[in-house]
Design a protein around this motif. Structure first.
Motif, PDB file in Angstrom:
ATOM      1  N   THR A  14      18.132   7.724  25.838  1.00 31.28           N
ATOM      2  CA  THR A  14      16.750   7.672  26.313  1.00 31.28           C
ATOM      3  C   THR A  14      15.849   7.606  25.085  1.00 31.28           C
ATOM      4  O   THR A  14      16.162   8.170  24.031  1.00 31.28           O
ATOM      5  N   TYR A  15      14.728   6.915  25.251  1.00 33.93           N
ATOM      6  CA  TYR A  15      13.801   6.719  24.141  1.00 33.93           C
ATOM      7  C   TYR A  15      12.403   7.112  24.583  1.00 33.93           C
ATOM      8  O   TYR A  15      12.053   6.983  25.750  1.00 33.93           O
ATOM      9  N   GLY A  25      14.823   8.844  20.005  1.00 34.29           N
ATOM     10  CA  GLY A  25      15.907   8.550  20.935  1.00 34.29           C
ATOM     11  C   GLY A  25      16.952   9.638  20.881  1.00 34.29           C
ATOM     12  O   GLY A  25      17.167  10.253  19.838  1.00 34.29           O
ATOM     13  N   CYS A  43      15.149   2.696  15.730  1.00 37.83           N
ATOM     14  CA  CYS A  43      15.558   3.948  16.362  1.00 37.83           C
ATOM     15  C   CYS A  43      16.921   3.770  17.018  1.00 37.83           C
ATOM     16  O   CYS A  43      17.800   4.616  16.888  1.00 37.83           O
ATOM     17  N   ARG A  44      17.123   2.660  17.713  1.00 42.66           N
ATOM     18  CA  ARG A  44      18.400   2.382  18.352  1.00 42.66           C
ATOM     19  C   ARG A  44      19.522   2.302  17.314  1.00 42.66           C
ATOM     20  O   ARG A  44      20.593   2.882  17.494  1.00 42.66           O
TER      21      ARG A  44
END
Length: 80
Positions: A14-15, A25, A43-44
Motif C-alpha cells: 500500500t502507498y 509504502g 518508493c516502489r
C-alpha cells in the motif's frame, strides 16, 4: 518460487502520499518492510529492495516468513 513470492508481496503493498509530498509504502504482511521516496516509482523500487533484504535476512536467521498467496519460503523442520 522466490520471484513469485516477491511479486505476491509487492501486490499487497500500500502507498500513501504524505504531507511533505513524498510517498510512503509498506507491506503489512511483512513486518518492518517499508520505504519512503520522492516519487511513487522510487518508493516502489525501494520497497522491493527492502523486501528482498528482509527475505534474505529472515531466511538466514531462520525466521518464519508469512505464507503469501500459498507460497511458502520457510524450510521444513520435519526430521525424517
Amino acid at each position: 518460487m522466490l520471484t513469485n513470492y516477491i511479486s505476491a508481496a509487492m501486490h499487497k503493498a500500500t502507498y500513501e502520499l504524505l504531507e511533505d509530498g513524498t510517498f510512503y509504502g509498506e507491506i503489512t504482511e511483512c513486518k518492518g518492510v517499508w520505504a519512503n521516496a520522492s516519487t511513487l516509482e522510487n518508493c516502489r523500487e525501494e520497497l522491493q529492495d527492502a523486501l528482498e533484504g528482509w527475505i534474505t535476512l529472515g531466511l538466514r536467521l531462520g525466521h518464519t516468513l508469512p505464507i503469501l498467496d500459498g507460497i511458502n519460503l520457510n524450510f521444513s523442520k520435519e526430521v525424517a
